[in-house]
Design an enzyme around this catalytic site. Sequence first.
Site, mmCIF file in Angstrom:
data_model
loop_
_atom_site.group_PDB
_atom_site.id
_atom_site.type_symbol
_atom_site.label_atom_id
_atom_site.label_comp_id
_atom_site.label_asym_id
_atom_site.label_seq_id
_atom_site.Cartn_x
_atom_site.Cartn_y
_atom_site.Cartn_z
ATOM 1 N N SER A 184 68.193 62.034 73.279
ATOM 2 C CA SER A 184 67.932 61.497 71.931
ATOM 3 C C SER A 184 68.944 62.089 70.963
ATOM 4 O O SER A 184 69.411 63.220 71.164
ATOM 5 C CB SER A 184 66.519 61.909 71.498
ATOM 6 O OG SER A 184 66.342 61.703 70.118
ATOM 7 N N TYR B 166 60.986 68.802 70.339
ATOM 8 C CA TYR B 166 61.488 67.625 71.090
ATOM 9 C C TYR B 166 63.027 67.645 71.137
ATOM 10 O O TYR B 166 63.632 67.483 72.203
ATOM 11 C CB TYR B 166 60.960 66.377 70.381
ATOM 12 C CG TYR B 166 61.487 65.052 70.853
ATOM 13 C CD1 TYR B 166 61.018 64.469 72.031
ATOM 14 C CD2 TYR B 166 62.432 64.349 70.093
ATOM 15 C CE1 TYR B 166 61.497 63.220 72.439
ATOM 16 C CE2 TYR B 166 62.903 63.107 70.500
ATOM 17 C CZ TYR B 166 62.434 62.550 71.669
ATOM 18 O OH TYR B 166 62.898 61.326 72.074
ATOM 19 N N LYS C 24 65.510 68.025 74.356
ATOM 20 C CA LYS C 24 66.532 67.020 74.680
ATOM 21 C C LYS C 24 67.926 67.666 74.721
ATOM 22 O O LYS C 24 68.764 67.291 75.546
ATOM 23 C CB LYS C 24 66.503 65.877 73.664
ATOM 24 C CG LYS C 24 65.213 65.049 73.694
ATOM 25 C CD LYS C 24 65.053 64.314 75.011
ATOM 26 C CE LYS C 24 63.998 63.221 74.944
ATOM 27 N NZ LYS C 24 63.787 62.553 76.242
HETATM 28 N N1 LIG Z 1 61.688 55.104 71.197
HETATM 29 C C1 LIG Z 1 62.563 55.842 70.535
HETATM 30 O O1 LIG Z 1 62.714 55.740 69.298
HETATM 31 C C2 LIG Z 1 63.429 56.825 71.277
HETATM 32 C C3 LIG Z 1 64.550 57.348 70.623
HETATM 33 C C4 LIG Z 1 65.374 58.242 71.289
HETATM 34 C C5 LIG Z 1 65.072 58.605 72.585
HETATM 35 N N2 LIG Z 1 63.960 58.100 73.200
HETATM 36 C C6 LIG Z 1 63.681 58.543 74.558
HETATM 37 O O2 LIG Z 1 63.647 57.404 75.397
HETATM 38 C C7 LIG Z 1 62.777 57.656 76.507
HETATM 39 C C8 LIG Z 1 61.782 56.519 76.636
HETATM 40 O O3 LIG Z 1 61.050 56.450 75.421
HETATM 41 P P1 LIG Z 1 60.097 55.216 75.055
HETATM 42 O O4 LIG Z 1 60.301 54.956 73.625
HETATM 43 O O5 LIG Z 1 60.249 54.124 76.032
HETATM 44 O O6 LIG Z 1 58.671 55.943 75.245
HETATM 45 P P2 LIG Z 1 57.225 55.331 75.547
HETATM 46 O O7 LIG Z 1 57.182 53.895 75.177
HETATM 47 O O8 LIG Z 1 56.251 56.260 74.932
HETATM 48 O O9 LIG Z 1 57.113 55.445 77.149
HETATM 49 C C9 LIG Z 1 57.084 56.691 77.750
HETATM 50 C C10 LIG Z 1 56.820 56.533 79.231
HETATM 51 O O10 LIG Z 1 56.810 57.834 79.836
HETATM 52 C C11 LIG Z 1 55.537 58.068 80.498
HETATM 53 N N3 LIG Z 1 55.307 59.514 80.418
HETATM 54 C C12 LIG Z 1 55.211 60.293 79.313
HETATM 55 N N4 LIG Z 1 55.040 61.587 79.658
HETATM 56 C C13 LIG Z 1 55.039 61.630 81.018
HETATM 57 C C14 LIG Z 1 54.915 62.661 81.971
HETATM 58 N N5 LIG Z 1 54.770 63.938 81.600
HETATM 59 N N6 LIG Z 1 54.963 62.342 83.287
HETATM 60 C C15 LIG Z 1 55.120 61.050 83.684
HETATM 61 N N7 LIG Z 1 55.247 60.024 82.821
HETATM 62 C C16 LIG Z 1 55.199 60.303 81.512
HETATM 63 C C17 LIG Z 1 54.575 57.160 79.750
HETATM 64 O O11 LIG Z 1 53.432 56.810 80.499
HETATM 65 P P3 LIG Z 1 52.080 57.730 80.444
HETATM 66 O O12 LIG Z 1 51.760 57.931 78.997
HETATM 67 O O13 LIG Z 1 51.079 56.962 81.209
HETATM 68 O O14 LIG Z 1 52.453 59.002 81.135
HETATM 69 C C18 LIG Z 1 55.467 55.929 79.540
HETATM 70 O O15 LIG Z 1 55.570 55.185 80.750
HETATM 71 C C19 LIG Z 1 62.146 59.020 76.235
HETATM 72 O O16 LIG Z 1 62.832 60.013 76.931
HETATM 73 C C20 LIG Z 1 62.322 59.203 74.735
HETATM 74 O O17 LIG Z 1 62.359 60.568 74.389
HETATM 75 C C21 LIG Z 1 63.142 57.205 72.577
#
Ligand SMILES: NC(=O)c1ccc[n+]([C@@H]2O[C@H](COP(=O)([O-])OP(=O)(O)OC[C@H]3O[C@@H](n4cnc5c(N)ncnc54)[C@H](OP(=O)(O)O)[C@@H]3O)[C@@H](O)[C@H]2O)c1
Length: 254
Positions: free
Chosen positions: A146, A159, A163
């Site tokens: 991130s 967080y 990262k």
């Molecule tokens: N969305 C943003 O604005 C953003 C920005 C920068 C970076 N990111 C990064 O992009 C990646 C994906 O984010 P996203 O926005 O797609 O998040 P999301 O929609 O919240 O999805 C997260 C996924 O990870 C699973 N998960 C969370 N903790 C876990 C654990 N300890 N073990 C196994 N599974 C786990 C969740 O399922 P369960 O809850 O069932 O475990 C879900 O499938 C992350 O690394 C996030 O930090 C996101």
Amino acid sequence: MGDLWFGLEDRVFVVTGGSRGIGLEIARELLRQKAKVVICARKQDGLESAKNELQGGDSLLALQAHVAKEEDVNRLFDAAVEKFGRIDALVNNVGMNLPTGALVETELGMWQKIIDSNLTGTYLCCRRAGKIMREQKTGRIVSVTSTAAHRASPGMNIYGIAKAGTEMMTKNLASELAPDNICVNAVAPTMVKTGFSEPFWSNSEIYDMVVKNIPLGRIAEPEDVVKVVLFLASDGASFITGQTIVVDGGSAVI
Ligand SMILES: NC(=O)c1ccc[n+]([C@@H]2O[C@H](COP(=O)([O-])OP(=O)(O)OC[C@H]3O[C@@H](n4cnc5c(N)ncnc54)[C@H](OP(=O)(O)O)[C@@H]3O)[C@@H](O)[C@H]2O)c1
């Protein structure tokens, strides 16, 4: 999404956190490219609905696993190898955050929860996948980090630290695993339109404030991240390792 990738057909991918958001979109595109995909998440109901949506048949395995639990990670990779025979690429997509205040006011338990899922989990998956890939003498690891890893921001302190740790892990693993033809890279997005960041982008005042600092004039869509992750896992990126590609619509230049 167009035929942008090189040689993903039949490649075996483990995508952590594939039940929704960016991970689900990575799995969807991989299946479209005829790759074999293993997804995991903590909650079974999320995995069930992802399975129903993806309709991946025999090319998809969806397993409950918490990435910060060593036994879950071992079970996940054992099942992946048993079903598909090898692991060509690991995508460390899991990420989560919790509301935090100032670091000096934070309880140790809060620190541990955020570090566990974002950093320790990535380490455990890299360690397990790295051993398998070393024996294969080939492999790719791509971690989703991130832009919070690059600058201090309220509510994203632990967080962002986790990262940033993942980005340093990327460099160390790239150096250690290069002799075995394994490339390790990271992708650092700005805000992406998923459930994870919905409280921010769905608030028009916050959205406008965020977008003011993005020259391309919008936040990222999951697809913007998927494309870069899959490029790094494809043959097109065969001589790239140890890098973090920032996907931020130009924010870093203003
Ligand atoms: N969305 C943003 O604005 C953003 C920005 C920068 C970076 N990111 C990064 O992009 C990646 C994906 O984010 P996203 O926005 O797609 O998040 P999301 O929609 O919240 O999805 C997260 C996924 O990870 C699973 N998960 C969370 N903790 C876990 C654990 N300890 N073990 C196994 N599974 C786990 C969740 O399922 P369960 O809850 O069932 O475990 C879900 O499938 C992350 O690394 C996030 O930090 C996101």
